[in-house]
Motif scaffolding. Structure first.
Motif, short mmCIF file in Angstrom:
data_model
loop_
_atom_site.label_atom_id
_atom_site.label_comp_id
_atom_site.label_asym_id
_atom_site.label_seq_id
_atom_site.Cartn_x
_atom_site.Cartn_y
_atom_site.Cartn_z
N GLU A 152 6.66 4.05 -5.61
CA GLU A 152 5.87 5.25 -5.33
C GLU A 152 5.86 6.21 -6.53
O GLU A 152 5.01 7.10 -6.61
CB GLU A 152 6.40 5.97 -4.09
N LEU A 153 6.79 6.00 -7.45
CA LEU A 153 6.83 6.81 -8.68
C LEU A 153 5.48 6.82 -9.38
O LEU A 153 5.04 7.84 -9.93
CB LEU A 153 7.90 6.23 -9.61
N VAL A 154 4.78 5.68 -9.35
CA VAL A 154 3.52 5.57 -10.08
C VAL A 154 2.41 6.38 -9.43
O VAL A 154 1.37 6.63 -10.06
CB VAL A 154 3.12 4.07 -10.20
N LEU A 155 2.62 6.82 -8.20
CA LEU A 155 1.60 7.60 -7.50
C LEU A 155 1.71 9.10 -7.76
O LEU A 155 0.79 9.86 -7.42
CB LEU A 155 1.70 7.35 -5.99
N ALA A 235 2.60 -0.16 0.13
CA ALA A 235 1.60 -1.17 -0.27
C ALA A 235 0.69 -0.61 -1.35
O ALA A 235 0.36 -1.29 -2.33
CB ALA A 235 0.80 -1.62 0.94
N ARG A 236 0.27 0.65 -1.19
CA ARG A 236 -0.60 1.27 -2.20
C ARG A 236 0.13 1.43 -3.52
O ARG A 236 -0.45 1.23 -4.60
CB ARG A 236 -1.11 2.62 -1.68
N ALA A 237 1.42 1.76 -3.46
CA ALA A 237 2.20 1.95 -4.69
C ALA A 237 2.35 0.63 -5.44
O ALA A 237 2.20 0.58 -6.67
CB ALA A 237 3.56 2.53 -4.35
N LEU A 238 2.64 -0.44 -4.72
CA LEU A 238 2.77 -1.74 -5.37
C LEU A 238 1.44 -2.18 -5.99
O LEU A 238 1.40 -2.72 -7.10
CB LEU A 238 3.27 -2.79 -4.38
#
Length: 632
Positions: A152-155, A235-238
């Motif tokens: 989730e870091l990437v979001l 799922a969105r983060a991956l």
């Protein structure tokens, strides 16, 4: 001028001629130079473990890499991170695991010695996080016992603390794929265990104090989140992490032109479902082949992996060295190199644009292929080289130098200094995360990069530009109390001081300026008895090593370049020049086993093969030029 001095000048001229010829012999037909970047055996061990995990490990490659790893083991059974350095626990563990993979037995004498050191130093339990991630991939460490690393870091948007752009470019490219790997938690057991490397002691806590406690609580909270059946953004983060990784794959198949993000990105894409015959995966794995060095060794071929390659850096420094040697800007080698450098200019935006939106691209990267991450250091040195070329011989050099200058100006940080890759990458909060126990993870301004930017701007006629003056103020403010400057990307205070003094002189500070006189006194005071200069890499962690170490060609040249810019008649200059001339090989090159380049201060170091040639050639060439002017 005495007869003895004339004899010395003849010797220097001969040394310059031999070094120049040797350098030109090493130029590629395309115009570039590239020396090997030698690091430590973790590169080779992790390459073998990656291939084992992907089930693509070739037995011949395994045997050749194992020969190299064995050749680097010291008599005490350990492996170090640099030539002559202290034993490193994590490096020794990874080398041991790789040799077990190659069939070496735990009771073999060389592994028994390694195991004795590993256990006495705390065993696997005290190894760094990155080592334990590799062990977790094979079931030799529990994923539960690693710090939480949520994708989730990437979001997180760029304005939120701990977002991926708070990390240095090399760190963000590594951390994003690691979050995927650590979330999916794969385990593919080895045909053996490493139980003999365990002590049974609990893993030490990461840090102390209020901030460390707060991040410890955060880590525990994130682990509770990992065990929750409801993770709405997972799922969105991956998916976003996979897209982020693919968006940054370079033309050579890699990421950032460096090993850590490359191997972790391969693992992440593989675990996200991309088969080995997927074009991105094929390009990534084939690209690694271009980083392999193969050569004959005792018992057969040895094979080692470069952590990075430096053709742009090597080429611009080689051009400067050749011009310092004879000043001929129409020399064929110089013209071909300048033309090649023009083709390497990066005209597309990269991650740096997150902090500097709307700025026109116009920089250079370190590597053959790294369009996403041009850097200020390379760009400054390339512009310095291009600025000395004949525009008629290398058409377009002036325009490229102008674009590079404008880009460097735009990448100045708010405090007046320059970092390597980004502007204002200074949020230290990420350094407190539990899995940040290895290497620099942010990219704040440094003295060496700032000095190169200031020197370039001064030579471009911009010594009085407000950005240059702010850069000078930054350098003066960051001078060490002993008169030296810290070298972020080279070892260490000799490198930093050797970069800053010529920059300040070029920018108009008089040699009598207090900062310069203190720096000169520091350099002269740290000259070795043999006339050279050297500094052990332990100076990054132990102040008693500041300016102390075996004399090396590159470090001696850095000190000379500083002294030549201020007071070429000093006895220390003559002694340093004599040392360089006396240390030269018959073929025009110099030997340098010591590592004088820095990846991560305190953790990761580099032996740049070209440093031992280009910097001495520049120093001796400038010495001859200055002496000739003084004789007329």
């Amino acid at each position: 001028m005495t007869t003895q001095h004339r004899s010395d000048l003849a010797d220097v001229a001969g040394a310059v001629k031999r070094a120049r010829e040797h350098l030109i012999e090493r130029q590629s037909p395309a115009g570039w130079w590239k020396g090997e970047l030698r690091t430590n055996v973790t590169m080779d061990a992790e390459d073998l473990l990656l291939r084992q995990f992907l089930d693509i490990l070739n037995p011949d490659d395994l045997a050749a890499a194992a020969r190299w790893i064995r050749s680097q083991q010291r008599d005490d059974g350990t492996w170090a991170n640099f030539h002559g350095g202290p034993a490193d626990l994590s490096t020794t563990i990874e080398a041991y695991a790789a040799l077990r993979l190659a069939g070496d037995r735990p009771d073999d004498e060389h592994l028994a010695r390694a195991r004795e050191y590993i256990v006495s130093a705390g065993g696997i339990e005290k190894s760094r996080v990155f080592t334990r991630i590799w062990l977790a991939l094979f079931g030799e460490w529990s994923w539960d016992d690693l710090p939480a690393m949520p994708p989730e870091l990437v979001l997180l948007p760029a304005w939120v603390p701990l977002n991926v752009y708070d990390w240095a470019c090399w760190a963000r490219q590594t951390v994003v794929p690691i979050t995927v790997v650590a979330t999916l938690r794969p385990v593919r057991p080895l045909p053996f265990t490493l139980d003999e490397l365990r002590t049974g002691a609990p893993r030490p806590r990461n840090g102390h104090g209020l901030v460390a406690s707060a991040f410890g609580l955060l880590d525990r909270g994130l682990k509770l989140y990992e065990r929750s059946p409801v993770k709405p953004a997972r799922a969105r983060a991956l998916r976003r992490a996979g897209e982020w990784i693919l968006d940054r794959q370079e033309a050579d198949g890699g990421w950032g032109g460096i090993q850590p993000p490359w191997v972790y990105s391969i693992l992440a894409l593989h675990l996200l479902g991309r088969p080995l015959d997927d074009p991105a995966m094929v390009a990534a794995i084939e690209g690694l082949e271009g980083f392999l060095v193969r050569e004959p060794g005792d018992g057969g071929e040895v094979r080692r992996l470069e952590a990075c390659q430096s053709p742009v850096w090597d080429t611009c420094l080689a051009v400067t060295a050749l011009l310092d040697a004879d000043g001929n800007d129409r020399d064929d080698a110089v013209v071909r190199a300048g033309t090649w450098l023009l083709d390497e200019e990066i005209r597309v935006p990269g991650d740096w644009a997150v902090k500097r939106p709307g700025v026109a691209a116009g920089g250079w990267a370190f590597e053959f292929a790294n369009d996403g991450y041009p850097d200020i250091d390379d760009t400054a040195e390339v512009v310095l080289a291009l600025d000395r070329l004949d525009e008629n011989a290398v058409p377009g050099a002036a325009d490229a130098a102008r674009r590079g200058t404008e880009w460097v100006l735009a990448l100045q940080s708010a405090d007046g200094g320059w970092a390597a890759f980004d502007a204002d990458n200074t949020r230290r909060l990420v350094e407190k995360l539990p899995f940040c126990d290895f290497g620099a993870v942010i990219d704040p301004p440094s003295a060496d990069v700032t000095a190169h930017a200031v020197e370039m701007l001064a030579h471009r006629g911009l010594a009085d530009h407000p950005a240059t003056r702010r850069g000078i103020a930054w350098l003066l403010h960051n001078q060490e109390s002993d008169g030296s400057w810290f070298g972020r990307w080279g070892a260490n205070y000799v490198y930093g001081t050797g970069a800053v003094v010529p920059a300040l002189v070029a920018a108009g500070l008089p040699p009598s300026h207090d900062a310069i006189t203190r720096a000169v006194d520091w350099l002269v005071g740290h000259q070795n008895g043999d006339g050279g200069w050297g500094e052990d890499l332990r100076s990054y962690t132990d102040d008693s090593w500041r300016g102390r170490g075996t004399s090396t060609p590159s470090q001696t040249a850095w000190a000379l370049l500083a002294l030549l810019s201020v007071d070429p008649d000093r006895a220390a200059v003559e002694q340093g020049v004599r040392w360089l001339v006396g240390a030269q090989r018959a073929d025009g090159g110099w030997d340098e086993d010591e590592f004088t380049g820095t990846g991560f201060p305190g953790d990761f170091y580099i032996n740049y093969e070209m440093y031992r040639l280009v910097f001495p050639l520049s120093a001796l060439g400038r010495y001859l030029s200055i002496t000739a002017r003084g004789a007329t």
